[in-house]
Design a protein around this motif. Structure first.
Motif, PDB file in Angstrom:
ATOM      1  N   PRO A  16       0.546  -1.834  -0.329  1.00 10.58           N
ATOM      2  CA  PRO A  16       0.073   0.003  -0.008  1.00 10.58           C
ATOM      3  C   PRO A  16       0.669   1.402   0.128  1.00 10.58           C
ATOM      4  O   PRO A  16       0.634   2.407  -0.651  1.00 10.58           O
ATOM      5  CB  PRO A  16      -0.748   0.097   1.006  1.00 10.58           C
ATOM      6  CG  PRO A  16       0.094  -0.853   2.474  1.00 10.58           C
ATOM      7  CD  PRO A  16       0.466  -1.664   1.047  1.00 10.58           C
ATOM      8  N   PRO A  44      10.148  -7.144  -2.256  1.00  8.31           N
ATOM      9  CA  PRO A  44      11.019  -6.412  -1.463  1.00  8.31           C
ATOM     10  C   PRO A  44      11.287  -8.048  -0.370  1.00  8.31           C
ATOM     11  O   PRO A  44      12.941  -8.204   0.122  1.00  8.31           O
ATOM     12  CB  PRO A  44      10.544  -5.852  -0.167  1.00  8.31           C
ATOM     13  CG  PRO A  44       8.862  -5.785  -0.894  1.00  8.31           C
ATOM     14  CD  PRO A  44       9.276  -6.581  -2.212  1.00  8.31           C
ATOM     15  N   ASP A  56      11.078   7.518   2.091  1.00 10.85           N
ATOM     16  CA  ASP A  56      10.314   6.498   2.153  1.00 10.85           C
ATOM     17  C   ASP A  56       8.657   7.171   1.787  1.00 10.85           C
ATOM     18  O   ASP A  56       9.288   8.085   1.317  1.00 10.85           O
ATOM     19  CB  ASP A  56       9.523   6.005   3.563  1.00 10.85           C
ATOM     20  CG  ASP A  56       8.849   6.720   4.252  1.00 10.85           C
ATOM     21  OD1 ASP A  56       8.941   7.559   4.285  1.00 10.85           O
ATOM     22  OD2 ASP A  56       8.493   6.401   5.556  1.00 10.85           O
ATOM     23  N   ARG A  75      -5.399  -7.287   2.371  1.00 12.95           N
ATOM     24  CA  ARG A  75      -5.470  -8.037   3.743  1.00 12.95           C
ATOM     25  C   ARG A  75      -6.031  -8.391   4.545  1.00 12.95           C
ATOM     26  O   ARG A  75      -6.233  -9.911   5.155  1.00 12.95           O
ATOM     27  CB  ARG A  75      -3.878  -7.279   4.022  1.00 12.95           C
ATOM     28  CG  ARG A  75      -2.947  -7.625   2.739  1.00 12.95           C
ATOM     29  CD  ARG A  75      -2.261  -8.737   2.571  1.00 12.95           C
ATOM     30  NE  ARG A  75      -1.208  -8.954   2.176  1.00 12.95           N
ATOM     31  CZ  ARG A  75      -1.068  -9.680   0.934  1.00 12.95           C
ATOM     32  NH1 ARG A  75      -1.076 -10.511   0.284  1.00 12.95           N
ATOM     33  NH2 ARG A  75       0.589  -9.216   0.564  1.00 12.95           N
TER      34      ARG A  75
HETATM   35  O1  99T Z   1      10.269  -4.703   5.690  1.00 12.89           O
HETATM   36  C1  99T Z   1      10.636  -5.202   4.733  1.00 12.89           C
HETATM   37  O2  99T Z   1      11.818  -5.923   4.856  1.00 12.89           O
HETATM   38  C2  99T Z   1       9.591  -5.443   3.785  1.00 12.89           C
HETATM   39  N1  99T Z   1       9.046  -4.359   3.249  1.00 12.89           N
HETATM   40  C3  99T Z   1       8.303  -3.707   2.837  1.00 12.89           C
HETATM   41  O3  99T Z   1       8.482  -2.631   1.349  1.00 12.89           O
HETATM   42  C4  99T Z   1       6.826  -2.791   3.324  1.00 12.89           C
HETATM   43  C5  99T Z   1       5.947  -3.024   2.002  1.00 12.89           C
HETATM   44  S1  99T Z   1       4.258  -3.119   2.266  1.00 12.89           S
HETATM   45  N2  99T Z   1       7.205  -1.118   2.801  1.00 12.89           N
HETATM   46  C6  99T Z   1       7.083  -1.132   4.150  1.00 12.89           C
HETATM   47  O4  99T Z   1       7.173  -0.994   4.844  1.00 12.89           O
HETATM   48  C7  99T Z   1       7.290   0.317   3.970  1.00 12.89           C
HETATM   49  C8  99T Z   1       6.964   1.113   5.330  1.00 12.89           C
HETATM   50  C9  99T Z   1       7.657   2.986   4.924  1.00 12.89           C
HETATM   51  N3  99T Z   1       7.302   3.950   6.140  1.00 12.89           N
HETATM   52  C10 99T Z   1       6.578   3.727   4.046  1.00 12.89           C
HETATM   53  O5  99T Z   1       7.747   3.595   2.553  1.00 12.89           O
HETATM   54  O6  99T Z   1       6.100   4.640   3.495  1.00 12.89           O
HETATM   55  C11 99T Z   1       4.008  -4.785   2.292  1.00 12.89           C
HETATM   56  C12 99T Z   1       2.054  -5.516   2.951  1.00 12.89           C
HETATM   57  C13 99T Z   1       1.783  -6.577   2.610  1.00 12.89           C
HETATM   58  O7  99T Z   1       2.389  -7.269   1.147  1.00 12.89           O
HETATM   59  O8  99T Z   1       0.681  -6.533   3.049  1.00 12.89           O
END
Ligand code: 99T
Length: 200
Positions: free
Chosen positions: A10, A35, A64, A166
């Motif tokens: 998201p 990721p 971010d 989700r």
């Molecule tokens: O935490 C990790 O190593 C990989 N996670 C991510 O890349 C997540 C994907 S959402 N992104 C973030 O947590 C970015 C948060 C940051 N504060 C921003 O960019 O605003 C995946 C959710 C899902 O798959 O349901």
């Protein structure tokens, strides 16, 4: 520019909707990654290994999603997603509210990925209570978003559709009729239709 993103994310969706709404699609190449596999292209752009990341033409990267959205907003004059003046902090506060609902939803979802006997239910319940309180304030605030598109509109819509994607057991429409009616209309925008979350 290259926007490095994941289809279910998201936070990535916020940036992708912003690209489309600002009329910047012709300047942004989209690069899809997973990721959790730590792809080099992502780690080079964002040492935290999270999506989204935006690689600029001069080699710098931004992350971010907040920073990326603010940068994209600065590239074209209209629509002004983060306005100056008195409206600024209303927009930012509402965007932060929906982003917080999103953070709680992502946290709750991550816990669900753990084996059942390893889940920390009090922690998940805490996230769900935060989602509930956040939605209650979003319901009261939605009328005040107004007709002019801002980052708060994008955040509201992305957070609500992430719940549907989700955490479908969070049944929010019956109890939040104003939000439900607003989303039904907002989600028709081409930028929302083109960025529907998909499992990776
Ligand atoms: O935490 C990790 O190593 C990989 N996670 C991510 O890349 C997540 C994907 S959402 N992104 C973030 O947590 C970015 C948060 C940051 N504060 C921003 O960019 O605003 C995946 C959710 C899902 O798959 O349901």
């Amino acid at each position: 520019m290259q926007l490095i993103y994941a289809k279910p994310s998201p936070y990535s969706r916020k940036a992708r909707v912003t690209v489309l709404e600002k009329g910047l699609a012709g300047r942004v190449e989209e690069v899809v990654v997973s990721p959790m596999e730590d792809p080099a292209v992502l780690l080079e752009a964002n040492p935290l290994g999270k999506v989204p990341a935006l690689r600029l033409d001069d080699g710098r990267s931004l992350y971010d999603s907040w920073v990326i959205c603010e940068y994209l907003d600065s590239l074209a004059p209209t629509p002004r997603l983060i306005p100056d003046g008195p409206a600024r902090f209303d927009v930012l506060r509402r965007a932060a509210l929906a982003d917080g609902v999103l953070d709680a939803a992502v946290t709750a979802r991550m816990e669900l990925l753990r084996p059942e006997d390893k889940r920390w239910t009090p922690w998940t319940d805490r996230q769900r209570r935060a989602i509930g309180r956040g939605l209650a304030v979003m319901e009261r605030d939605v009328a005040a978003l107004g007709a002019e598109l801002t980052l708060a509109h994008i955040e509201f819509a992305v957070a609500l559709e992430y719940l549907d994607f989700r955490l479908p057991d969070v049944v929010w429409r019956d109890t939040h009729p104003a939000l439900a009616a607003w989303l039904a209309e907002f989600s028709q925008r081409p930028s929302m239709q083109a960025t529907r979350p998909q499992p990776s």
